[in-house]
Design an enzyme around this catalytic site. Structure first.
Site, PDB file in Angstrom:
ATOM      1  N   LYS A 111       0.850  -1.208   0.000  1.00  0.00           N
ATOM      2  CA  LYS A 111       0.000   0.000   0.000  1.00  0.00           C
ATOM      3  C   LYS A 111       0.875   1.244   0.000  1.00  0.00           C
ATOM      4  O   LYS A 111       0.575   2.219  -0.687  1.00  0.00           O
ATOM      5  CB  LYS A 111      -0.918   0.022   1.230  1.00  0.00           C
ATOM      6  CG  LYS A 111      -1.906  -1.106   1.215  1.00  0.00           C
ATOM      7  CD  LYS A 111      -3.315  -0.674   1.522  1.00  0.00           C
ATOM      8  CE  LYS A 111      -4.188  -1.887   1.338  1.00  0.00           C
ATOM      9  NZ  LYS A 111      -5.569  -1.717   1.293  1.00  0.00           N
ATOM     10  N   LYS A 193      -6.601 -13.821 -10.386  1.00  0.00           N
ATOM     11  CA  LYS A 193      -7.517 -14.435  -9.431  1.00  0.00           C
ATOM     12  C   LYS A 193      -8.939 -13.863  -9.550  1.00  0.00           C
ATOM     13  O   LYS A 193      -9.095 -12.666  -9.784  1.00  0.00           O
ATOM     14  CB  LYS A 193      -6.961 -14.135  -8.031  1.00  0.00           C
ATOM     15  CG  LYS A 193      -7.581 -14.921  -6.914  1.00  0.00           C
ATOM     16  CD  LYS A 193      -6.812 -14.684  -5.637  1.00  0.00           C
ATOM     17  CE  LYS A 193      -7.754 -14.126  -4.597  1.00  0.00           C
ATOM     18  NZ  LYS A 193      -7.232 -14.129  -3.239  1.00  0.00           N
ATOM     19  N   LYS A 196     -13.392 -10.186  -5.621  1.00  0.00           N
ATOM     20  CA  LYS A 196     -14.561  -9.368  -5.301  1.00  0.00           C
ATOM     21  C   LYS A 196     -14.507  -8.023  -6.007  1.00  0.00           C
ATOM     22  O   LYS A 196     -15.517  -7.431  -6.312  1.00  0.00           O
ATOM     23  CB  LYS A 196     -14.562  -9.051  -3.804  1.00  0.00           C
ATOM     24  CG  LYS A 196     -14.962 -10.175  -2.904  1.00  0.00           C
ATOM     25  CD  LYS A 196     -14.652  -9.773  -1.464  1.00  0.00           C
ATOM     26  CE  LYS A 196     -14.918 -10.897  -0.501  1.00  0.00           C
ATOM     27  NZ  LYS A 196     -14.213 -10.730   0.762  1.00  0.00           N
TER      28      LYS A 196
HETATM   29  P1  AMP Z   1     -10.768 -12.418   0.374  1.00  0.00           P
HETATM   30  O1  AMP Z   1     -12.026 -12.413  -0.436  1.00  0.00           O
HETATM   31  O2  AMP Z   1      -9.563 -12.066  -0.461  1.00  0.00           O
HETATM   32  O3  AMP Z   1     -10.875 -11.612   1.648  1.00  0.00           O
HETATM   33  O4  AMP Z   1     -10.502 -13.924   0.826  1.00  0.00           O
HETATM   34  C1  AMP Z   1     -11.257 -14.625   1.775  1.00  0.00           C
HETATM   35  C2  AMP Z   1     -10.950 -16.104   1.647  1.00  0.00           C
HETATM   36  O5  AMP Z   1     -11.408 -16.630   0.380  1.00  0.00           O
HETATM   37  C3  AMP Z   1      -9.451 -16.439   1.712  1.00  0.00           C
HETATM   38  O6  AMP Z   1      -9.267 -17.593   2.493  1.00  0.00           O
HETATM   39  C4  AMP Z   1      -9.061 -16.707   0.261  1.00  0.00           C
HETATM   40  O7  AMP Z   1      -8.021 -17.636   0.168  1.00  0.00           O
HETATM   41  C5  AMP Z   1     -10.348 -17.247  -0.367  1.00  0.00           C
HETATM   42  N1  AMP Z   1     -10.438 -16.817  -1.783  1.00  0.00           N
HETATM   43  C6  AMP Z   1     -10.703 -15.569  -2.251  1.00  0.00           C
HETATM   44  N2  AMP Z   1     -10.710 -15.532  -3.614  1.00  0.00           N
HETATM   45  C7  AMP Z   1     -10.413 -16.798  -4.038  1.00  0.00           C
HETATM   46  C8  AMP Z   1     -10.263 -17.413  -5.334  1.00  0.00           C
HETATM   47  N3  AMP Z   1     -10.400 -16.731  -6.470  1.00  0.00           N
HETATM   48  N4  AMP Z   1      -9.958 -18.734  -5.368  1.00  0.00           N
HETATM   49  C9  AMP Z   1      -9.805 -19.440  -4.237  1.00  0.00           C
HETATM   50  N5  AMP Z   1      -9.938 -18.920  -2.991  1.00  0.00           N
HETATM   51  C10 AMP Z   1     -10.241 -17.617  -2.873  1.00  0.00           C
END
Ligand code: AMP
Ligand code: TRP
Length: 329
Positions: A111, A193, A196
């Site tokens: 950041k 990836k 969101k």
């Molecule tokens: P985040 O949405 O980045 O806060 O991630 C929350 C959880 O979801 C974490 O444990 C990530 O490893 C998992 N996660 C988020 N996006 C993915 C994705 N595209 N593929 C697999 N796992 C994901």
């Protein structure tokens, strides 16, 4: 039974990536571990959030946890801010963290490097709060994404430092990082990836996407010119991603799917993937709609907070006595 704990920040809507990479695993773990899952709503406000949106995302996140199969009889599900002991332990652990350690945190350094404006002090010290989240419950294992591993390692260091300085107090936790296979990619840019914060919205399937919308996204997924359904992440990242999504949701091995679609076109393959994805979403959404207005959420959060608070309170008292700020017996 070993204890496992994880938190997810309620920023934005949960995605199919969150489901396959995290939520679904938590549901499996709850049979073999004493599972603690909380919504990290304090972590989330280290960056400004629109209050109305945050409230909606929070409620949706809990409803979706339950809809995906987290069972309040097996897991302790709670809101971080409901356990004030956790935040108080967070302050005490901030006082055992060196600034040098926080300066080394990659997420913070990224950041800074991007010269983001208005980085808050909360964002800077959040790894110490995360350590408190974990250490308050003596978690043995912490399942996290790759980007959070360094923070769990800080929690280990702080636990060891405290145990050595005073006397054994905290369990030293271990991060559990998902396998490489648990990385679902964007449908439009399959080398990135699924996230969101997808700008076009077309590459990411949200768990609450309307079924026809989700189907359209899969049918529009980027493929290639090779016209062969096979698993080759380098030359066919789009098809490989669809294969991973289908296999992880249906349980059918990737080789079997490839054999089934030998000599068939991408259109037919995508339709089959869309069927599996839409089936999963439909099941989750049916349960979500039952839960969201049922009053069940308040009860789950109240019970979860009571269970969590009992444990965190005992731990905090122990810590305060050792440090010397608590003089009552
Ligand atoms: P985040 O949405 O980045 O806060 O991630 C929350 C959880 O979801 C974490 O444990 C990530 O490893 C998992 N996660 C988020 N996006 C993915 C994705 N595209 N593929 C697999 N796992 C994901
Ligand atoms: N910091 C994590 C994230 O951004 C969420 C989180 C907060 C967490 N406290 C935790 C994860 C404790 C595991 C354990 O995704």
């Amino acid at each position: 039974m070993k204890r496992m704990l994880s938190g997810i920040k309620p920023t934005g809507q949960l995605t199919l990536g969150n489901y396959i990479g995290a939520l679904r695993n938590f549901v499996k773990y709850q049979d073999d571990y004493e599972m603690f899952v909380f919504i990290a709503n304090l972590h989330c406000v280290t960056v400004y959030q629109d209050p109305k949106e945050l409230r909606k995302n929070l409620k949706d996140a809990i409803a979706l946890y339950l809809a995906c199969g987290l069972d309040p009889e097996k897991s302790t599900i709670f809101l971080q801010s409901d356990v004030m002991e956790q935040a108080q332990l967070g302050f005490l652990l901030t006082c055992t963290t060196y600034m040098g350690e926080l300066n080394r945190m990659t997420q913070f350094k990224d950041k800074l490097a991007k010269q983001e404006k208005n980085i808050t002090a909360g964002l800077y010290v959040y790894p110490s709060l995360m350590a408190a989240d974990i250490l308050a419950y003596d978690a043995d294992y912490v399942p996290v994404g790759d980007d959070q591993k360094q923070h769990v390692e800080l929690a280990r260091d702080l636990a060891e430092r405290f145990n050595n300085r005073y006397s054994p107090t905290f369990t030293v936790p271990e991060p559990l990082v998902a396998k490489v296979g648990a990385r679902i990619m964007s449908l439009t840019e399959p080398t990135k990836k699924m996230s969101k914060s997808d700008e076009t919205n077309k590459g990411c399937i949200y768990l609450l996407d309307e079924i026809p919308v989700a189907r359209k996204k899969i049918m529009g997924a980027v493929t290639d010119m090779l016209a062969k359904v096979q698993y080759d992440k380098v030359n066919q990242p789009g098809i490989s991603n669809l294969l991973e999504i289908m296999s992880s949701l249906s349980g059918e091995p990737i080789e079997d799917i490839c054999a089934r679609f030998e000599g068939k076109g991408y259109g037919e393959f995508k339709k089959a993937v869309a069927d599996v994805v839409c089936d999963t979403l439909q099941q989750i959404q049916d349960r979500y709609h039952e839960i969201i207005n049922s009053g069940q959420i308040d009860k789950v959060l109240e019970d979860g907070a009571n269970k969590a608070r009992y444990i965190a309170h005992k731990k905090l008292m122990k810590v305060q006595k050792k440090i010397g700020i608590e003089i009552r017996k």
